[in-house]
Scaffold this motif. Structure first.
Motif, mmCIF file in Angstrom:
data_model
loop_
_atom_site.group_PDB
_atom_site.id
_atom_site.type_symbol
_atom_site.label_atom_id
_atom_site.label_comp_id
_atom_site.label_asym_id
_atom_site.label_seq_id
_atom_site.Cartn_x
_atom_site.Cartn_y
_atom_site.Cartn_z
ATOM 1 N N THR A 192 -2.565 18.428 4.794
ATOM 2 C CA THR A 192 -1.401 18.470 3.906
ATOM 3 C C THR A 192 -1.549 19.622 2.922
ATOM 4 N N ASN A 193 -0.466 19.929 2.219
ATOM 5 C CA ASN A 193 -0.499 20.962 1.177
ATOM 6 C C ASN A 193 -1.513 20.639 0.086
ATOM 7 N N LYS A 194 -1.807 19.347 -0.098
ATOM 8 C CA LYS A 194 -2.768 18.935 -1.129
ATOM 9 C C LYS A 194 -4.188 18.830 -0.584
ATOM 10 N N GLY A 195 -4.377 19.191 0.695
ATOM 11 C CA GLY A 195 -5.720 19.242 1.252
ATOM 12 C C GLY A 195 -6.187 18.004 1.998
ATOM 13 N N ILE A 196 -5.307 17.037 2.228
ATOM 14 C CA ILE A 196 -5.708 15.810 2.926
ATOM 15 C C ILE A 196 -5.656 16.049 4.434
ATOM 16 N N PRO A 197 -6.791 15.904 5.130
ATOM 17 C CA PRO A 197 -6.790 16.068 6.584
ATOM 18 C C PRO A 197 -6.289 14.787 7.272
ATOM 19 N N TYR A 198 -5.528 14.966 8.340
ATOM 20 C CA TYR A 198 -5.013 13.804 9.076
ATOM 21 C C TYR A 198 -4.873 14.160 10.550
ATOM 22 N N LEU A 199 -4.908 13.129 11.389
ATOM 23 C CA LEU A 199 -4.761 13.336 12.824
ATOM 24 C C LEU A 199 -3.354 13.830 13.133
ATOM 25 N N PHE A 202 -17.656 14.887 1.465
ATOM 26 C CA PHE A 202 -18.284 14.610 2.759
ATOM 27 C C PHE A 202 -18.220 15.898 3.562
ATOM 28 N N ASN A 203 -19.353 16.444 3.923
ATOM 29 C CA ASN A 203 -19.369 17.779 4.518
ATOM 30 C C ASN A 203 -19.212 17.784 6.039
ATOM 31 N N LYS A 204 -18.622 16.746 6.568
ATOM 32 C CA LYS A 204 -18.297 16.644 7.993
ATOM 33 C C LYS A 204 -16.786 16.434 8.104
ATOM 34 N N GLY A 205 -16.262 16.608 9.294
ATOM 35 C CA GLY A 205 -14.831 16.395 9.482
ATOM 36 C C GLY A 205 -14.444 14.927 9.356
ATOM 37 N N TRP A 206 -13.351 14.674 8.682
ATOM 38 C CA TRP A 206 -12.783 13.328 8.585
ATOM 39 C C TRP A 206 -11.267 13.501 8.485
ATOM 40 N N TYR A 207 -10.520 12.496 8.947
ATOM 41 C CA TYR A 207 -9.076 12.636 9.074
ATOM 42 C C TYR A 207 -8.413 11.267 8.898
ATOM 43 N N ILE A 208 -7.379 11.216 8.067
ATOM 44 C CA ILE A 208 -6.571 9.998 7.974
ATOM 45 C C ILE A 208 -5.975 9.750 9.363
ATOM 46 N N ALA A 209 -5.993 8.510 9.806
ATOM 47 C CA ALA A 209 -5.522 8.155 11.142
ATOM 48 C C ALA A 209 -4.389 7.133 11.052
ATOM 49 N N GLY A 210 -3.924 6.678 12.207
ATOM 50 C CA GLY A 210 -2.927 5.614 12.277
ATOM 51 C C GLY A 210 -1.584 5.999 11.685
ATOM 52 N N GLY A 211 -0.872 4.984 11.246
ATOM 53 C CA GLY A 211 0.472 5.180 10.705
ATOM 54 C C GLY A 211 0.527 6.096 9.502
ATOM 55 N N TRP A 212 -0.547 6.085 8.690
ATOM 56 C CA TRP A 212 -0.566 6.980 7.530
ATOM 57 C C TRP A 212 -0.569 8.441 7.966
ATOM 58 N N ALA A 213 -1.198 8.753 9.102
ATOM 59 C CA ALA A 213 -1.192 10.143 9.594
ATOM 60 C C ALA A 213 0.230 10.570 9.938
ATOM 61 N N ILE A 214 0.995 9.667 10.519
ATOM 62 C CA ILE A 214 2.399 9.966 10.825
ATOM 63 C C ILE A 214 3.147 10.260 9.531
ATOM 64 N N MET A 226 0.847 -1.169 0.000
ATOM 65 C CA MET A 226 0.000 0.000 0.000
ATOM 66 C C MET A 226 0.898 1.240 0.000
ATOM 67 N N SER A 227 0.569 2.200 -0.825
ATOM 68 C CA SER A 227 1.394 3.401 -0.948
ATOM 69 C C SER A 227 0.595 4.644 -0.592
ATOM 70 N N LEU A 228 1.294 5.788 -0.604
ATOM 71 C CA LEU A 228 0.635 7.063 -0.322
ATOM 72 C C LEU A 228 -0.536 7.325 -1.264
ATOM 73 N N GLU A 229 -0.514 6.697 -2.424
ATOM 74 C CA GLU A 229 -1.631 6.841 -3.361
ATOM 75 C C GLU A 229 -2.953 6.488 -2.705
ATOM 76 N N GLN A 230 -2.912 5.547 -1.754
ATOM 77 C CA GLN A 230 -4.139 5.157 -1.065
ATOM 78 C C GLN A 230 -4.742 6.342 -0.307
ATOM 79 N N CYS A 231 -3.893 7.177 0.272
ATOM 80 C CA CYS A 231 -4.391 8.372 0.980
ATOM 81 C C CYS A 231 -5.074 9.322 0.005
ATOM 82 N N TYR A 232 -4.503 9.479 -1.195
ATOM 83 C CA TYR A 232 -5.119 10.351 -2.198
ATOM 84 C C TYR A 232 -6.441 9.758 -2.691
ATOM 85 N N LYS A 233 -6.481 8.448 -2.788
ATOM 86 C CA LYS A 233 -7.715 7.779 -3.214
ATOM 87 C C LYS A 233 -8.831 8.012 -2.180
#
Length: 189
Positions: A128-135, A16-28, A1-8
């Motif tokens: 992230t700079n590309k707009g991905i929210p994460y913990l 989704f008009n509510k808050g959501w955030y990548i979690a776990g090791g991917w957030a790190i 699994m690569s960072l592409e999964q986060c973009y997907k």
């Protein structure tokens, strides 16, 4: 699994008009802006109050709730603690997603294992700079102190020197409350 999964996931969740955030090791890894280890799954965090909105948003998905380590079909009932984990699968693409329910009310997050541990919502996540929210990494690491595995130690080692004084102090204080003998405390001085 690569960072592409986060973009997907970002593309899937962007409307989704509510808050959501990548979690776990991917957030790190998103915090560090590079992949530091292999990941076998991807998790997102949402507010517990938004669970039914998520189910409606991902209407082509089948969801299971985790109860005492076992999956069971999630109808449309509102999930209360101690249930905090949902597994979803897209019926068309077979994509999978783990969803972690968080105790968020107004602008405050509360640690579900000890509600005396809190933070303001704007400290709970980053983007992230590309707009991905994460913990934020200190939140992710706090969840990892309970049953710390080798990959959790690796995440801590990879990120600890990149945490600000404030983030280290918050994490140290939270670990002192939640798991006062944890070995990471030595590196958070």
């Amino acid at each position: 699994m690569s960072l592409e999964q986060c973009y997907k996931i970002y593309k899937q969740m962007k409307d989704f008009n509510k808050g959501w955030y990548i979690a776990g090791g991917w957030a790190i890894d998103l915090y560090l802006e590079k992949q530091t280890r292999n990941h076998h799954d991807i998790e997102i965090a949402i507010a517990r109050n938004d669970q039914l909105y998520l189910k409606e948003y991902l209407h082509n998905w089948t969801f299971n709730k985790v109860i005492k380590g076992k999956l069971s079909f999630w109808e449309n009932e509102y999930l209360e603690l101690p249930i905090h984990e949902i597994h979803g699968k897209n019926d068309k693409t077979n994509d999978e997603l783990e969803v972690l329910l968080n105790e968020i009310e107004f602008n405050d997050w509360k640690f579900r294992r000890d509600e005396s541990i809190t933070c303001k919502l704007d400290s709970f996540y980053r983007v992230t700079n590309k707009g991905i929210p994460y913990l934020s990494p200190e939140i992710v690491l706090l969840y990892k102190v309970r049953n710390t595995r080798e990959k959790d130690h690796q995440d801590f080692k990879n990120v600890k020197d990149y945490l600000s004084f404030h983030k280290k102090a918050w994490l140290r204080e939270a670990i002192m409350i939640h798991h006062p003998n944890h070995e990471w405390l030595e590196d958070l001085i």
